[in-house]
Design a protein around this motif. Structure first.
Motif, PDB file in Angstrom:
ATOM      1  N   VAL A   1       0.864  -1.196   0.000  1.00  0.00           N
ATOM      2  CA  VAL A   1       0.000   0.000   0.000  1.00  0.00           C
ATOM      3  C   VAL A   1       0.896   1.240   0.000  1.00  0.00           C
ATOM      4  O   VAL A   1       0.627   2.228  -0.684  1.00  0.00           O
ATOM      5  N   GLY A   2       1.994   1.146   0.714  1.00  0.00           N
ATOM      6  CA  GLY A   2       2.919   2.269   0.845  1.00  0.00           C
ATOM      7  C   GLY A   2       3.707   2.588  -0.410  1.00  0.00           C
ATOM      8  O   GLY A   2       4.378   3.621  -0.468  1.00  0.00           O
ATOM      9  N   ILE A   3       3.651   1.710  -1.403  1.00  0.00           N
ATOM     10  CA  ILE A   3       4.301   2.033  -2.694  1.00  0.00           C
ATOM     11  C   ILE A   3       3.243   2.152  -3.795  1.00  0.00           C
ATOM     12  O   ILE A   3       3.579   2.186  -4.984  1.00  0.00           O
ATOM     13  N   GLY A   4       1.984   2.169  -3.417  1.00  0.00           N
ATOM     14  CA  GLY A   4       0.912   2.383  -4.390  1.00  0.00           C
ATOM     15  C   GLY A   4       0.581   1.185  -5.256  1.00  0.00           C
ATOM     16  O   GLY A   4      -0.162   1.313  -6.225  1.00  0.00           O
ATOM     17  N   ARG A   5       1.076  -0.004  -4.893  1.00  0.00           N
ATOM     18  CA  ARG A   5       0.804  -1.188  -5.721  1.00  0.00           C
ATOM     19  C   ARG A   5      -0.383  -1.987  -5.203  1.00  0.00           C
ATOM     20  O   ARG A   5      -0.804  -2.962  -5.818  1.00  0.00           O
ATOM     21  N   MET A   6      -0.906  -1.608  -4.051  1.00  0.00           N
ATOM     22  CA  MET A   6      -2.140  -2.219  -3.536  1.00  0.00           C
ATOM     23  C   MET A   6      -2.973  -1.107  -2.918  1.00  0.00           C
ATOM     24  O   MET A   6      -2.415  -0.122  -2.412  1.00  0.00           O
ATOM     25  N   LYS A   7      -4.280  -1.268  -2.972  1.00  0.00           N
ATOM     26  CA  LYS A   7      -5.166  -0.330  -2.286  1.00  0.00           C
ATOM     27  C   LYS A   7      -5.419  -0.871  -0.876  1.00  0.00           C
ATOM     28  O   LYS A   7      -5.410  -2.093  -0.667  1.00  0.00           O
ATOM     29  N   SER A   8      -5.715   0.046   0.035  1.00  0.00           N
ATOM     30  CA  SER A   8      -5.903  -0.416   1.417  1.00  0.00           C
ATOM     31  C   SER A   8      -7.070  -1.390   1.531  1.00  0.00           C
ATOM     32  O   SER A   8      -7.060  -2.285   2.369  1.00  0.00           O
ATOM     33  N   LYS A   9      -8.084  -1.231   0.647  1.00  0.00           N
ATOM     34  CA  LYS A   9      -9.233  -2.143   0.728  1.00  0.00           C
ATOM     35  C   LYS A   9      -8.833  -3.593   0.417  1.00  0.00           C
ATOM     36  O   LYS A   9      -9.552  -4.525   0.780  1.00  0.00           O
ATOM     37  N   GLN A  10      -7.663  -3.772  -0.234  1.00  0.00           N
ATOM     38  CA  GLN A  10      -7.195  -5.131  -0.527  1.00  0.00           C
ATOM     39  C   GLN A  10      -6.549  -5.794   0.683  1.00  0.00           C
ATOM     40  O   GLN A  10      -6.321  -7.001   0.665  1.00  0.00           O
ATOM     41  N   VAL A  11      -6.213  -5.014   1.699  1.00  0.00           N
ATOM     42  CA  VAL A  11      -5.546  -5.596   2.856  1.00  0.00           C
ATOM     43  C   VAL A  11      -6.443  -5.604   4.101  1.00  0.00           C
ATOM     44  O   VAL A  11      -5.998  -5.960   5.184  1.00  0.00           O
ATOM     45  N   LEU A  12      -7.709  -5.179   3.937  1.00  0.00           N
ATOM     46  CA  LEU A  12      -8.580  -5.144   5.115  1.00  0.00           C
ATOM     47  C   LEU A  12      -9.987  -5.638   4.769  1.00  0.00           C
ATOM     48  O   LEU A  12     -10.355  -5.741   3.595  1.00  0.00           O
ATOM     49  N   PHE A  13     -10.737  -5.927   5.794  1.00  0.00           N
ATOM     50  CA  PHE A  13     -12.169  -6.206   5.636  1.00  0.00           C
ATOM     51  C   PHE A  13     -12.859  -5.881   6.963  1.00  0.00           C
ATOM     52  O   PHE A  13     -12.225  -5.917   8.024  1.00  0.00           O
ATOM     53  N   PRO A  14     -14.146  -5.515   6.927  1.00  0.00           N
ATOM     54  CA  PRO A  14     -14.840  -5.162   8.168  1.00  0.00           C
ATOM     55  C   PRO A  14     -15.110  -6.388   9.038  1.00  0.00           C
ATOM     56  O   PRO A  14     -15.466  -7.452   8.533  1.00  0.00           O
ATOM     57  N   LEU A  15     -14.924  -6.204  10.334  1.00  0.00           N
ATOM     58  CA  LEU A  15     -15.059  -7.333  11.254  1.00  0.00           C
ATOM     59  C   LEU A  15     -16.507  -7.626  11.636  1.00  0.00           C
ATOM     60  O   LEU A  15     -16.889  -8.788  11.803  1.00  0.00           O
ATOM     61  N   ALA A  16     -17.317  -6.583  11.789  1.00  0.00           N
ATOM     62  CA  ALA A  16     -18.663  -6.763  12.347  1.00  0.00           C
ATOM     63  C   ALA A  16     -19.504  -7.803  11.581  1.00  0.00           C
ATOM     64  O   ALA A  16     -20.098  -8.695  12.207  1.00  0.00           O
ATOM     65  N   PRO A  17     -19.584  -7.730  10.230  1.00  0.00           N
ATOM     66  CA  PRO A  17     -20.418  -8.727   9.517  1.00  0.00           C
ATOM     67  C   PRO A  17     -19.915 -10.157   9.705  1.00  0.00           C
ATOM     68  O   PRO A  17     -20.718 -11.084   9.859  1.00  0.00           O
ATOM     69  N   LEU A  18     -18.594 -10.321   9.698  1.00  0.00           N
ATOM     70  CA  LEU A  18     -18.027 -11.667   9.869  1.00  0.00           C
ATOM     71  C   LEU A  18     -18.346 -12.201  11.259  1.00  0.00           C
ATOM     72  O   LEU A  18     -18.798 -13.349  11.411  1.00  0.00           O
ATOM     73  N   TYR A  19     -18.136 -11.383  12.274  1.00  0.00           N
ATOM     74  CA  TYR A  19     -18.380 -11.835  13.638  1.00  0.00           C
ATOM     75  C   TYR A  19     -19.866 -12.134  13.873  1.00  0.00           C
ATOM     76  O   TYR A  19     -20.220 -13.072  14.592  1.00  0.00           O
ATOM     77  N   LYS A  20     -20.726 -11.330  13.255  1.00  0.00           N
ATOM     78  CA  LYS A  20     -22.163 -11.584  13.396  1.00  0.00           C
ATOM     79  C   LYS A  20     -22.529 -12.947  12.799  1.00  0.00           C
ATOM     80  O   LYS A  20     -23.258 -13.738  13.392  1.00  0.00           O
ATOM     81  N   LYS A  21     -21.958 -13.199  11.619  1.00  0.00           N
ATOM     82  CA  LYS A  21     -22.232 -14.463  10.918  1.00  0.00           C
ATOM     83  C   LYS A  21     -21.709 -15.673  11.694  1.00  0.00           C
ATOM     84  O   LYS A  21     -22.338 -16.734  11.730  1.00  0.00           O
ATOM     85  N   LYS A  22     -20.562 -15.483  12.357  1.00  0.00           N
ATOM     86  CA  LYS A  22     -19.922 -16.615  13.032  1.00  0.00           C
ATOM     87  C   LYS A  22     -20.357 -16.767  14.492  1.00  0.00           C
ATOM     88  O   LYS A  22     -19.915 -17.696  15.178  1.00  0.00           O
ATOM     89  N   GLY A  23     -21.152 -15.827  14.989  1.00  0.00           N
ATOM     90  CA  GLY A  23     -21.607 -15.947  16.369  1.00  0.00           C
ATOM     91  C   GLY A  23     -20.599 -15.426  17.382  1.00  0.00           C
ATOM     92  O   GLY A  23     -20.552 -15.908  18.519  1.00  0.00           O
ATOM     93  N   ILE A  24     -19.784 -14.490  16.970  1.00  0.00           N
ATOM     94  CA  ILE A  24     -18.844 -13.850  17.899  1.00  0.00           C
ATOM     95  C   ILE A  24     -19.401 -12.469  18.219  1.00  0.00           C
ATOM     96  O   ILE A  24     -19.736 -11.699  17.316  1.00  0.00           O
ATOM     97  N   THR A  25     -19.511 -12.156  19.499  1.00  0.00           N
ATOM     98  CA  THR A  25     -20.004 -10.825  19.890  1.00  0.00           C
ATOM     99  C   THR A  25     -18.892  -9.809  19.666  1.00  0.00           C
ATOM    100  O   THR A  25     -17.742 -10.044  20.062  1.00  0.00           O
ATOM    101  N   TYR A  26     -19.248  -8.715  19.018  1.00  0.00           N
ATOM    102  CA  TYR A  26     -18.224  -7.705  18.727  1.00  0.00           C
ATOM    103  C   TYR A  26     -18.616  -6.368  19.336  1.00  0.00           C
ATOM    104  O   TYR A  26     -19.749  -5.902  19.169  1.00  0.00           O
ATOM    105  N   LYS A  27     -17.681  -5.775  20.060  1.00  0.00           N
ATOM    106  CA  LYS A  27     -17.905  -4.457  20.654  1.00  0.00           C
ATOM    107  C   LYS A  27     -16.808  -3.522  20.142  1.00  0.00           C
ATOM    108  O   LYS A  27     -15.618  -3.778  20.403  1.00  0.00           O
ATOM    109  N   GLN A  28     -17.204  -2.479  19.426  1.00  0.00           N
ATOM    110  CA  GLN A  28     -16.197  -1.539  18.924  1.00  0.00           C
ATOM    111  C   GLN A  28     -15.877  -0.546  20.039  1.00  0.00           C
ATOM    112  O   GLN A  28     -16.464   0.525  20.156  1.00  0.00           O
TER     113      GLN A  28
END
Lengths: 485, 45
Positions: free
Chosen positions: A48-75
């Motif tokens: 990301v720091g050399i412009g060859r990847m966008k930040s969205k390629q290295v991250l994903f939101p946690l809340a939807p995944l945790y909801k789907k998997k039954g993990i309680t998430y508190k931000q």
């Protein structure tokens, strides 16, 4: 029914939460408390720091995944620890403050049966005057946000170079006790390759500045490794790469102040010098988060839980470098005072450095702190999760899963340039991470067959493959647990 | 800039066919080191 609270959702916290959820039945609650709503695969921030990847390629939101998997998430972020509860709450809890949404600014006593502190390090930019990401032409790649800013800064320099101007680039560590030299090493090689790709390399002077005594120390006291049938020191390998790419270096440098385009540093000879630059990326010192802990009577018991980072089953007695042993390092990451608290990953207080400590003639400590990033974070998080799972299932404390850094291998696939045909990587494996000088006295504490280095295009493919594999794993896609930490 | 890596070595480092086999080799070797297990270091009485 047990309630396991995981503080932090980085590599360590997320690995622990994932395994707990997969192996424990739904009657047990897994709660993740993290102020960051995204999971990020930190090793790819370099790209990301050399412009060859966008930040969205290295991250994903946690809340939807945790909801789907039954993990309680508190931000929310942890504020204080209360391992005995208090006058009103009989159960141990962590006082946390919500940082987002309707509850923003409100606090909650999050009770637990088991607590995993995976809060990682605080990026202690304040320890170096003027070291502020995005200001004074100095940047960081420690988070995806920082890496995006770094790319903006680097791109501006590239445009300047294209117009025929000259520029100086400085990359390395921004404090005498900084760690994570590996990330800076990757970044300097990637920047160098990008400048060649843009055909402006000849206009740029690139310099490595580090608190290491030797090149290739990486906070691990360097290593003796197998390389193409020879036995080579990591310092020799890094020197070969830097010379081949025309990168200069300054070693034993404790950067202590940053001004616009000037890095001030002290060296081991006690001299105060400075280095000018047009673009710099300097890794800050890491520190604990400064958490406080209180007993049920509200007395301060911080020293029972924290020594900067969290106290675990390590030998913290003070002793000289010559007497350090691998046995000093923790095996289960359990707090000795409160047996239901664990601190895997970077959150535990190391017993001492791995590299030989050094001071300048003025008494300033200038030597790397121990690195505990990436793979060891995942492994230690998994073994902590496994011990908690066994304890819950057997109804008594179980600590069968152990993983000392003195009996654990690590792979460092350092990107040396991005591109499917023009990329490169320096693949290094080390066993053990903390050198065992008694077991391997003739090979600088490491087992040669398992400590080796390779340079080439395959290294880039490998790092890219790991990027996709670990994001797949983190998203808990089918059979994710088959991918080792 | 000092040429520390010879042209032949560089050719081998960047040749996609050679590097494909190196990729397989490295993947296996790294897997052995990484997934080869871990444990404690202290003796249990």
């Amino acid at each position: 029914m047990s309630k396991i609270v995981v503080l932090g959702a980085g590599i360590s916290g997320h690995v622990a939460a994932s395994h707990l959820r997969r192996k424990l039945s739904k009657e047990h609650e897994v709660v993740v408390v993290s102020p960051n709503s995204n999971y990020q695969w930190i090793p790819s921030n370099i790209w990301v720091g050399i412009g060859r990847m966008k930040s969205k390629q290295v991250l994903f939101p946690l809340a939807p995944l945790y909801k789907k998997k039954g993990i309680t998430y508190k931000q929310a972020k942890a504020i204080t620890f209360h391992p005995e509860g208090d006058a009103k709450e009989s159960k141990p809890y962590v006082l946390s403050e919500y940082v987002f949404g309707d509850k923003k600014g409100t606090t909650e006593k999050i009770t637990y049966d088991y607590l995993i502190n995976a809060t990682g390090p605080k990026l202690n930019f304040e320890a170096t005057e003027g070291l502020i990401p995005g200001e004074n032409k100095v940047y960081s790649v420690c988070t995806y946000g920082h890496a995006e800013h770094a790319w903006e800064g680097l791109n501006a320099v590239i445009q300047k170079l294209k117009s025929g101007e000259k520029a100086k680039i400085l990359i390395g560590t921004g404090h005498g006790k900084a760690t994570c030299q590996g990330a800076a090493f990757e970044y300097i090689l990637n920047v160098e390759q990008e400048l060649r790709r843009h055909d402006v390399r000849d206009n740029a002077e690139i310099t490595w500045i580090s608190n290491e005594y030797h090149l290739g120390d990486f906070g691990m006291d360097g290593m003796l490794m197998s390389y193409h049938g020879m036995t080579m020191k990591s310092s020799e390998m890094v020197e070969m790469i830097f010379e081949d790419r025309g990168i200069k270096w300054i070693l034993g440098a404790g950067v202590n102040k940053i001004e616009d385009g000037i890095a001030h540093y002290e060296n081991l000879d006690g001299e105060f010098k400075n280095e000018t630059y047009d673009f710099a990326m300097l890794i800050p010192a890491f520190s604990g988060h400064g958490f406080k802990a209180y007993d049920k009577n509200n007395n301060d018991i911080t020293e029972k839980l924290f020594k900067g980072f969290m106290i675990v089953d390590a030998d913290y007695s003070s002793k000289p470098y010559e007497e350090w042993t691998v046995q000093d390092w923790p095996e289960t990451y359990q707090n000795p005072n409160y047996k239901n608290i664990f601190a895997p990953g970077i959150a535990f207080a190391p017993p001492h450095a791995i590299s030989q400590p050094r001071q300048s003639k003025n008494g300033t400590a200038i030597s790397p702190s121990p690195p505990r990033t990436g793979m060891p974070s995942g492994i230690t998080a998994k073994l902590v999760a496994d011990n908690i799972i066994d304890s819950i299932k057997s109804g008594k404390e179980s600590l069968h899963h152990k993983g000392s850094l003195g009996n654990m291998g690590a792979a460092c696939i350092a990107s040396a340039g991005y591109g499917m045909t023009q990329g490169s990587g320096v693949s290094i494996t080390t066993y053990p991470i903390v050198p065992d000088y008694k077991k391997y006295p003739k090979t600088q504490g490491r087992q040669l067959g398992k400590t080796f280095g390779e340079i080439g295009l395959a290294g880039h493919w490998l790092k890219l493959a790991l990027h996709y594999a670990f994001i797949y794993k983190a998203k808990m896609r089918p059979f994710w647990w088959l991918i080792p930490e | 800039m000092t040429q520390r890596i010879s042209k032949y070595q560089r050719f081998k480092m960047m040749n996609p066919i050679l590097q494909f086999f190196k990729f397989i080799y490295l993947s296996i070797k790294i897997m052995i080191v990484v997934a080869g297990g871990h444990g404690g270091t202290r003796k249990v009485d």
